[in-house]
Design an enzyme around this catalytic site. Structure first.
Site, PDB file in Angstrom:
ATOM      1  N   CYS A  89       0.550  -1.544   0.285  1.00 19.11           N
ATOM      2  CA  CYS A  89      -0.145   0.178   0.029  1.00 19.11           C
ATOM      3  C   CYS A  89       0.995   1.822  -0.124  1.00 19.11           C
ATOM      4  O   CYS A  89       0.430   2.030   0.916  1.00 19.11           O
ATOM      5  CB  CYS A  89      -1.138  -0.159   1.100  1.00 19.11           C
ATOM      6  SG  CYS A  89      -0.535  -0.222   2.461  1.00 19.11           S
ATOM      7  N   GLY A  90       2.010   1.650  -0.732  1.00 17.97           N
ATOM      8  CA  GLY A  90       2.907   2.573  -1.262  1.00 17.97           C
ATOM      9  C   GLY A  90       3.647   2.565   0.279  1.00 17.97           C
ATOM     10  O   GLY A  90       4.036   1.804   1.190  1.00 17.97           O
TER      11      GLY A  90
END
Length: 292
Positions: A89-90
Site C-alpha cells: 500500500c505504498g
C-alpha cells in the site's frame, strides 16, 4: 541486444504482474466501500462522545476520584501506533512509522523515555529496531471488532494506572479522501477537558448547560472506559479505510507502470526482431552473391 525469446518472456511476465495488480486494485476498491461506510458512520458518534466527555470532565473534580484524568509530571511517554497488518500500500505504513519515530525523538530530546504499543504487524516491523516496543497486537486489523479495541484500551490504561507511563498518545492515519491519508497524533491519556482557544470564551464554545442524573462522578465511572474503547476503535477504523485507499492507489500506479514497461519492451522486441530479419536477409544476399 537481448534475444527475442528473452524479451518475449519479460513481456509475458510483466503482463501477468499487471493482471495481478489490477485484480488487487479492484479488491481494494470493493473493500474500501465497506470500510469507508463503517468509518463515516462511526465519526459522528466519536465526535459526540468526545464532546460529552469534555463537558463532563470540565464539570468534575479531577483528583483521586478519577485517576485516568490525573495530570502528572510527564517522565515517561507511551505511544500507541496503529498501522495495517498487510503491505503493498505504498508509503502508507512507513509514514505512520516516521511520525511515531519523530515523536519519540522529540520526547527523548526532553529527557522523557518512550515506549510503543504497536497495533498492526507493519508498525512493529518498522519500530522494532528502536527496541522500545512494549506490546504488539498482530493480525487483528483485517477483522477487528470493538472487543479488540477494548482489550488494547484496557492494557494501555492499566499500564498508565500502574505508573508505567505518565502520558499516552495515539498515532494513526486519518482518512481525508481516497488520495489523501494523513498521519496524525492525538492525546489519549490522561483524559482532559477541551479548552477554549485564544480569544474564544467558554460560553461561546459550550452553547448550553447540561444537568446530569445521576451525578457527574457516577457517569464518569461508567463512561471513561467506554471513551478509551471508542478512541482506539475510531483510530482502527480510520486506518482500515486509509489502508484500502492507499493500496488502491498503489496498485493503480503499479498497473500503469507495468503498461509503460510493456510499451518499452515491445519497442525493444520490435527492434530485436527487425535486427534478426535484417541479419537473415544479409545472409541470403551474401549466399546468393557467393553462388554467382
Amino acid at each position: 541486444m537481448p534475444s527475442l525469446k528473452d524479451v518475449k518472456t519479460k513481456i509475458g511476465g510483466v503482463k501477468k504482474t499487471a493482471q495481478i495488480t489490477k485484480a488487487m486494485n479492484m479488491v481494494a476498491s470493493a473493500r474500501l466501500r465497506g470500510a469507508q461506510d463503517k468509518m463515516e458512520a462511526f465519526r459522528p458518534y466519536t465526535a459526540k462522545f468526545n464532546e460529552a466527555m469534555s463537558n463532563l470532565s470540565s464539570r468534575s473534580s479531577s483528583g483521586g476520584n478519577f485517576p485516568l484524568m490525573e495530570k502528572r509530571d510527564v517522565k515517561t511517554v507511551e505511544l500507541v501506533v496503529v498501522t495495517s497488518d498487510r503491505g503493498l500500500c505504498g508509503s502508507f505504513n512507513s509514514n505512520i512509522g516516521k511520525l511515531a519515530e519523530r515523536t519519540m525523538r522529540e520526547y527523548e530530546a526532553q529527557g522523557k523515555p518512550v515506549s510503543f504499543v504497536c497495533v498492526g504487524k507493519k508498525g512493529f516491523q518498522y519500530l522494532k529496531k528502536t527496541e522500545k516496543v512494549r506490546k504488539v497486537y498482530r493480525d487483528i486489523m483485517g477483522t477487528f471488532q470493538m472487543f479488540n479495541a477494548r482489550e488494547i484500551a484496557t492494557e494501555v490504561s492499566q499500564n498508565f494506572l500502574a505508573g508505567g507511563s505518565d502520558k499516552v498518545e495515539i498515532i494513526f492515519s486519518e482518512f481525508r479522501s481516497v488520495a489523501v491519508q494523513r498521519p496524525t497524533g492525538h492525546d489519549f491519556l490522561p483524559v482532559q477537558p477541551s479548552e477554549a482557544t485564544e480569544g474564544e470564551s467558554t460560553a461561546a464554545k459550550i452553547s448550553g448547560e447540561y444537568i446530569y442524573e445521576p451525578s457527574v462522578e457516577e457517569i464518569m465511572d461508567v463512561l471513561q472506559p467506554l471513551y478509551l474503547n471508542v478512541m482506539i476503535y475510531h483510530a482502527m477504523l480510520e486506518v482500515g479505510a486509509s489502508e484500502h485507499a492507499a493500496r488502491m492507489t498503489a496498485m493503480d500506479n503499479a498497473t500503469n507502470a507495468c503498461k509503460d514497461i510493456i510499451s518499452k519492451l515491445t519497442i525493444l522486441y520490435n527492434k530485436a526482431r527487425q535486427a534478426a530479419i535484417t541479419a537473415e536477409l544479409m545472409d541470403i544476399v551474401g549466399g546468393a552473391e557467393a553462388l554467382k
